[in-house]
Design an enzyme around this catalytic site. Sequence first.
Site, PDB file in Angstrom:
ATOM      1  N   LYS A 173       9.277 -10.979  40.395  1.00  0.00           N
ATOM      2  CA  LYS A 173       8.558 -11.971  39.583  1.00  0.00           C
ATOM      3  C   LYS A 173       7.447 -12.640  40.386  1.00  0.00           C
ATOM      4  CE  LYS A 173       7.363 -14.755  36.333  1.00  0.00           C
ATOM      5  NZ  LYS A 173       8.134 -15.904  35.910  1.00  0.00           N
ATOM      6  N   LYS A 242       3.127 -23.320  42.293  1.00  0.00           N
ATOM      7  CA  LYS A 242       4.481 -23.198  42.850  1.00  0.00           C
ATOM      8  C   LYS A 242       4.867 -21.741  43.052  1.00  0.00           C
ATOM      9  CE  LYS A 242       7.813 -22.940  40.151  1.00  0.00           C
ATOM     10  NZ  LYS A 242       8.646 -21.896  39.483  1.00  0.00           N
TER      11      LYS A 242
END
Length: 298
Positions: A173, A242
Amino acid sequence: MAGQILGFVGVGRMGGPMASRLLDAGYRLCVYDLSEEATQPLVARGAQLAASPAEVASVADIVLISLPTPDVVRQVVLGGNGGIINGSSVRLVIDLSTTGPGVATEVAARLAENRIGWVDAPVSGGVTGAKAGTLAIMVSCPTPTLQKVAPVLKVFGRPFHAGEKPGLAQTAKLANNLLAATALVATSEVMAMGVKAGLDARVLIDIINASSGRNSATQDKFPRAILPGTFDFGFTTGLSYKDVRLCIDEAEAMGIPMVVGAAVRQMLAVTKARFGADSDFTFIAKVLEEWAGVEIRG
């Protein structure tokens, strides 16, 4: 199987649509979120409202979580008396968040001490994919566990088994999200250059999409959120920053240099400082507009 009661913690922008699809598929739900606004539509459809993650985990043996940051995942699963780990029924936690492999490995190990299984299942496709059930779901867990949870995951989209070790799906991911952010940054740069030179923005996008430079930004983000000037793709600058930071941190820990990735992180930091963490991450293009003194519209 349909009719089974599942737990769901974190029913916001991504978790809410996924939880709603589970109700559509015939599952019963026990839900928890800090926001009453997030839980109310699900409760109105028959979901049971819990007072804590631990309470969710005392009602359901499978608990799904969709949370914004690694620290929040750690706290919700392991923290205090209210953490999922303290539930009396839970036997499996499915993490749909993007936490990075470090936290996934840590949390999986702690849960294993309590004989609770862990499934990494970060998703890609945004709010639109969550609503439509077309998400790509990267999964790492033992094969027998995948067979058990596949019917649930297929409600959201298409699962891809990345491997059995905790954290592998998270690595996949992070790699995907860095590439997506890189495409947006690079496309914003060339679009600002093209418009500054006198090209029509939509004509340039059409040229790129018919040529070797096409990418997720030119095919989706620019036509949907930047050329119309809405800047509402549905993913915040803070979350993108992030994810990119996590990817670079993991790469550096493995001794993999990320020169381009570091530049992308810097662009996201600039965007976050200029427009705020809650701004849409397509505001990267707005930064380039300001620097170039142009407006990328079409």
